[in-house]
Design an enzyme around this catalytic site. Structure first.
Site, mmCIF file in Angstrom:
data_model
loop_
_atom_site.group_PDB
_atom_site.id
_atom_site.type_symbol
_atom_site.label_atom_id
_atom_site.label_comp_id
_atom_site.label_asym_id
_atom_site.label_seq_id
_atom_site.Cartn_x
_atom_site.Cartn_y
_atom_site.Cartn_z
ATOM 1 N N GLY A 37 0.798 -1.227 0.000
ATOM 2 C CA GLY A 37 0.000 0.000 0.000
ATOM 3 C C GLY A 37 0.824 1.267 0.000
ATOM 4 N N HIS A 443 44.246 -9.521 14.690
ATOM 5 C CA HIS A 443 44.676 -8.389 15.502
ATOM 6 C C HIS A 443 45.050 -7.238 14.578
ATOM 7 C CE1 HIS A 443 46.511 -6.190 18.769
ATOM 8 N NE2 HIS A 443 47.574 -5.976 18.016
#
Ligand code: NAD
Length: 464
Positions: A37, A443
């Site tokens: 809609g 890391h």
């Protein structure tokens, strides 16, 4: 003349539940019609998750540049002038993101050969609806119906929308910065949007009925957010009641029973959402409170009528709706599926961000002894190098002591939303603490905090 369509699958609602269901149904070769809609993308793409994340990003940039314009500069980057904000232009940029995603969804539906009908579906019975479209009325009678109609903003009877009183949709489209904004409801939407306007320079107050913000998360996770809000000048009225609008702002009753008027140009009401059932009344479906009742396959009380997403209950999250939509399409195509996730990640995009997956320490069932490991971002190099270490953030892993099975992982900190998929994957794959301990984490990354929190639970964290 009324046109009639008889697809195998009718999907009602083009949000992350409905459009995913329709695409998957199309991929599986099912003749599918989707009725929407409004604009394709639903609340999430058009007036929720995505536009709010865009504004959060813009507000963060504004805040950073403003920091550099202070006499002391920022990170050795002084700025001579003070930045200004053109909220109309920011809103236009945000809208361009929405438009791109909206167009993307339309393209994906086309590729999956889904027919899109624009208009509101009103059901005469469980399998038949009519849609008023720009080209006239269309009647659709389908073998299977998937309801994905989502939810709408809840309103408070004493604060009906209009004038100063707005909901999240209007807040996301403001083109002028309110000088003073009062937010009623310190949950997800209120705090995400309240923080945006505070960073842009509005004076923001939050009125929350419970005695703390974000009451659906545990206090350990929300304390850093509360601290950030207070440090950024946001006035928190906790345990307070909104009484009504006055000519100057909002009248509230504080937790001490005092009456105060909080001055406001805008009153943003964010007290939750309720399922959207307009147009479904004629279907005579069994309800579970305000929600459509479904089983673990998202089947409603009527054969071959399915319902997914916000319409069927909490959590009202886009990714839950998408997962259910994909599943229902596969069930209709003959696959054996049911909805039984170990965990559905929840992310709150406040400063700092919160991620919660699985069980927190307070949710571990009685009789189960937990092992809990907490690792602070203060001890994480990547967080330090990104100014993400000093806001009280951490990763917390909750495991079962008897077999080290991970039951939940939560985090609070800057950028932690991106860790949510790792948390969910670990839970869904049934990981134990040793699984995480045995994985080499790159890391320097914030993900190392998950590794360290697991090592901590095992009693041998390295960096703390
Ligand atoms: P919410 O349930 O998160 O928060 C509503 C808050 O309003 C609660 O803290 C509640 O105690 C408070 N409240 C209720 N009535 C009140 C009153 N009369 N006065 C003062 N406070 C009152 O709801 P929301 O923030 O509106 O969000 C709605 C839904 O949207 C949520 O269920 C959430 O799942 C979803 N959402 C998700 C995200 C995300 O995933 N990051 C972001 C925004 C919204």
């Amino acid at each position: 003349m009324t046109q009639t369509l008889n697809p195998k699958v009718l999907v009602v609602g083009g949000g992350p539940g409905g459009y995913v269901a329709a695409i998957r149904a199309g991929q599986l070769g099912l003749d599918t019609v989707l009725v929407e809609g409004d604009r394709l993308g639903g609340t999430c793409l058009i007036r929720g998750c995505i536009p709010s994340k865009a504004l959060i990003h813009a507000a963060g940039i504004y805040d950073q540049i403003t920091g550099a314009a202070r006499p002391e500069g920022r990170l050795g980057i002084p700025l001579a002038g003070v930045p200004s904000l053109d909220l109309a232009e920011t809103a236009a940029w945000k809208e361009s993101i929405v438009d791109r995603l909206n167009g993307g969804v339309a393209g994906l539906l086309r590729k999956a050969k889904v027919r899109v009908v624009s208009g509101w579906a009103t059901f005469a019975d469980a399998k038949t609806c009519t849609v008023e479209t720009a080209e006239g009325e269309i009647t659709i009678q389908a073998e299977h119906v998937i309801l994905a109609t989502g939810s709408v903003t809840a309103q408070l009877p004493m604060l009906p929308f209009g004038g100063k009183i707005i909901g999240s949709t209007e807040a996301l489209s403001l083109t002028e910065l309110p000088k003073r904004m009062v937010v009623v409801g310190g949950g997800y939407i209120g705090l995400e949007l309240g923080s945006v306007f505070a960073r842009f320079g509005s004076e923001v107050s939050v009125v929350e009925a419970q005695d703390r913000v974000l009451p659906t998360y545990d206090k350990q996770l929300t304390d850093p957010v509360k601290r950030w809000l207070q440090d950024h000048g946001i006035a928190l009225h906790l345990g307070a009641k909104a009484l009504g609008e006055t000519p100057d702002g909002l009248e509230i009753e504080t937790s001490a029973g005092e009456h105060l008027v909080l001055p406001a140009d805008r009153i943003l009401v964010t007290v939750g959402r309720r399922p959207q059932t307009r147009g479904l009344e004629g279907m005579a479906l069994q309800m579970a409170g305000p929600f459509v009742q479904v089983n673990e396959r998202c089947a409603t009380s009527t054969t071959n009528v399915w319902a997914i997403g916000d319409l069927v209950g909490e959590p009202m999250l886009a990714h839950k709706a998408s997962a259910q939509g994909e599943m229902v399409a596969e069930i209709i195509a003959g696959k054996r599926r049911y909805f039984d996730p170990v965990a559905i990640p929840a992310v709150c995009f406040t400063e700092p961000e919160i991620v919660a997956v699985g069980l927190g320490p307070d949710q571990v069932p009685e009789g189960v002894e937990p092992l809990i490991g907490v690792f602070p971002f203060q001890a994480n190099g990547r967080a330090l190098s990104m100014e993400a270490a000093d806001d009280g953030g951490f990763v917390r892993v909750v495991a079962r002591k008897s077999d080290h099975r991970i039951l939940g992982i939560q985090a609070v900190g800057r950028h932690v939303s991106e860790l949510s998929s790792q948390f969910a994957t670990l839970l869904e794959m049934g990981a134990v603490l040793e699984d995480v301990a045995g994985v080499i984490h790159a890391h320097p990354t914030q993900g190392e905090a998950v590794h360290e929190a697991s090592l901590k639970a095992l009693g041998h964290a390295i960096h703390i």
